[in-house]
Design an enzyme around this catalytic site. Sequence first.
Site: not given
Ligand code: NVA
Ligand code: CP
Length: 324
Positions: A115, A142, A145, A237, A277, A305
């Site tokens: 990540r 992502h 997800q 989101d 998400c 997930r």
């Molecule tokens: N768009 C958000 C998704 C988090 C799961 C981010 O990238 O922070």
């Molecule tokens: N939806 C998701 O990826 O959550 P986290 O940021 O908690 O991993």
Amino acid sequence: METAAAIALQGFKGRHMLDFTSLSRKELQALLALAADLKERRKRGEPTPYLQGKSLGMIFEKASTRTRVSFEVAMFELGGHALFLSGGATQIGRGETVADTAQVLSRYVHGIMIRTFAHDKVEELARHATVPVINGLTDDHHPCQVLADLQTIAERKGALKGLTISYVGDGNNMAHSILQAAPLVGMNVRVATPEGYEPKEAIIEQARVFAKQVNTEVWVGHDPAVAVAGADAVYTDVWASMGQEAEAETRKRVFAPYQVNAEMMKLAAKGALFMHCLPTHRGEEVTAAVIDAPGSVVFDQAENRLHAQKALLVATMSDQLREW
Ligand code: NVA
Ligand code: CP
């Protein structure tokens, strides 16, 4: 079903999962079938030790609750082991190159989940790793997800083909992965964002190409009411993603008309699902009433997930798929 899925996934071992472009329609269906099967087996308390002796390295350069916990539990329940590698506590955070990190980790672990911010970092990691690399979220995608999201919609609606998913909000990683995946499962996809916050043009184009092959709709525009009209699932989101904290106040103003609330949900089809998400900012991109309404599937998405990623881990890393 499981056997058919296993056959469809036979070429999958060792494959990277950086976004949905690496999956065929058949493989995606098979992954979802496998995910459903693994979910059932867990419910029955059946062991699923398909990754015994295998380790997954998990590099996190951004915060996480769901991704970290679901991957870690998934590896444990598959008989393997997961290592949490925080960016700041490893040499990658002190400038060791991505290429060197990829080669070193590949000597220890059987798969790497990452990540991070820039998507090209994950692509670079994948180029240099000799084990599969799974994207656990970048600024652009992502996929894990959305795999869980498709499983969730299929559970609630029985099938995916012909349904319409509408995404309202920022043209971010979630919007991109939804745009890429929807045509692969025969879903129509609509995305409404404020001007200047559209998804990347290349991803919209790619979605249009996929959609043309399967005769589905891709609509990208600015009017949330048009996007949501008659939709089977309404997705949103956060307005400021990880790394965009400094823009949060401006974004609150720009995105205010894109809030998913009861009034907006009324425009969707009867029985439409609300999806997110998570994590959410209740009262910003979505009202608490919508999150807590019966049509909301946000916690099913979070649960899935675990199951969807188990399917992905088994498909990319297990030696036992043939014997499934
Ligand atoms: N768009 C958000 C998704 C988090 C799961 C981010 O990238 O922070
Ligand atoms: N939806 C998701 O990826 O959550 P986290 O940021 O908690 O991993």
